[in-house]
Design an enzyme around this catalytic site. Structure first.
Site, PDB file in Angstrom:
ATOM      1  N   SER A   1       0.802  -1.221   0.000  1.00 19.22           N
ATOM      2  CA  SER A   1       0.000   0.000   0.000  1.00 19.22           C
ATOM      3  C   SER A   1       0.837   1.274   0.000  1.00 19.22           C
ATOM      4  O   SER A   1       0.318   2.352  -0.300  1.00 19.22           O
ATOM      5  CB  SER A   1      -0.943   0.019   1.202  1.00 19.22           C
ATOM      6  OG  SER A   1      -0.216   0.121   2.412  1.00 19.22           O
TER       7      SER A   1
ATOM      8  N   LYS B   1       0.896   4.526   6.906  1.00 15.04           N
ATOM      9  CA  LYS B   1       0.372   5.368   5.830  1.00 15.04           C
ATOM     10  C   LYS B   1       1.029   6.741   5.917  1.00 15.04           C
ATOM     11  O   LYS B   1       1.763   7.051   6.844  1.00 15.04           O
ATOM     12  CB  LYS B   1      -1.157   5.541   5.952  1.00 15.04           C
ATOM     13  CG  LYS B   1      -1.967   4.249   6.052  1.00 15.04           C
ATOM     14  CD  LYS B   1      -1.994   3.480   4.751  1.00 15.04           C
ATOM     15  CE  LYS B   1      -2.837   2.204   4.882  1.00 15.04           C
ATOM     16  NZ  LYS B   1      -2.745   1.339   3.682  1.00 15.04           N
TER      17      LYS B   1
END
Length: 326
Positions: free
Chosen positions: A104, A174
């Site tokens: 990701s 993230k």
């Protein structure tokens, strides 16, 4: 002459003892007393003149003995214990290693990379800032349905004390896009906007668009509450981030309290070693108005301290001048 004097004295002593039959034990007693510390004749240098004895003391005189050094194998458990305690303290308060479990964050981070996370600055009140890559605990079942690792007892223990990357599968990594008070929006394929400012995002995975054209969360305009952050993966079309968790209890936001720390270094593999700086696009004019105010508040106490020191310096200088003129 010294040798002759000693011999004469010895002969005289022998005559005295032979003239007293009751003193048969005398010579034996003299031998016992002088065997370890003979006294020289009068006029000679030696212990009899107040000098310390030359000969070493016997084993029975109570002198302290040097302690035998402890063997390496006896020291080893202590050293291991100290190392484990230090590793646990470092992992708890300073730096912790994490392993990247997914794609990701490509290409910034690859699956299997190891990153070092700064856990110290949050202890001093530091909060995540835009552009930082952060590790945080799963805020509300973001990882539901994802496969989880099954580490053995040794891996779990080494991970717990910080000697191995964390195997805790409830942590995510993230990039921070918005902080408390920001408005973040995506329209069509982008660009992504923060407080109306378009971001230039060279870190986005090649072939991806900054925003996703879908009805599941790819198109949005959100206001980030105080105490929360809005996060997105760099692999925009392969990241289940804040966009796709807007139906949870935090509406896709991550509480600041759930942030473990900022990822600062790619530590492994060696050929991918490097730092993780904040991209320049997050420093553009107008975007960081809130941060500028915070910075001004941080500098204010230092400025006040400087102002307070100046009169003291001037007073000391004048006092020194007066002393020199006297």
């Amino acid at each position: 002459m010294g040798d002759v004097a000693v011999g004469a004295r010895s002969g005289h002593d022998g005559e005295e003892h032979r003239g007293h039959p009751g003193d048969e034990a005398g010579p034996a007693q003299d031998s016992a007393v002088t065997s370890g510390n003979d006294s020289p004749a009068a006029g000679e240098d030696g212990p009899g003149d107040g000098q310390p004895p030359v000969t070493g003391q016997g084993s029975g005189d109570g002198a302290p003995k040097a302690k035998k050094p402890r063997s390496f194998w006896k020291e080893l458990p202590i050293l291991i214990g100290i190392a484990l305690v230090l590793a646990l303290l470092i992992k708890t308060f300073l730096v912790q290693a994490f392993s990247i479990p997914s794609d990701s964050m490509q290409n910034t981070l690859q699956q299997g990379d190891r990153v070092l996370v700064d856990k110290l600055t949050p202890w001093f009140g530091s909060e995540p800032e835009r552009g930082e890559v952060v590790v945080f605990h799963d805020p509300d079942a973001w990882l539901a349905g994802e496969p989880t690792a099954d580490p053995n007892a040794i891996q779990t223990f080494l991970s717990w004390i910080g000697l191995m990357p964390s195997v805790e599968e409830k942590d995510l990594i993230k990039r921070v896009i918005g902080v408390g008070g920001d408005t973040v929006s995506c329209n069509k394929t982008g660009p992504l906007r923060v407080n109306g400012k378009a971001l230039n995002e060279p870190y986005v995975y090649p072939g991806n668009t900054p925003c996703s054209m879908d009805d599941q969360g790819g198109q949005f305009t959100v206001k980030v509450p105080k105490g929360f952050i809005w996060v997105m993966g760099d692999h925009r079309q392969n990241s289940r981030d804040s966009r796709y968790n807007q139906s949870d209890k935090n509406h896709g936001m991550v509480p600041v309290d759930e942030v473990v720390g900022r990822a600062i270094v790619k530590a492994w593999p060696i050929n991918r070693w490097g730092t993780l700086p904040v991209p320049a696009t997050f420093d553009q004019d107008g975007l960081n108005a809130g941060s500028a105010a915070s910075a001004a508040l941080t500098v204010a106490p230092q400025g006040a301290a400087l102002v307070g020191v100046v009169p003291v310096v001037l007073w000391r200088r004048r006092r020194a001048e007066r002393s020199g003129n006297r």
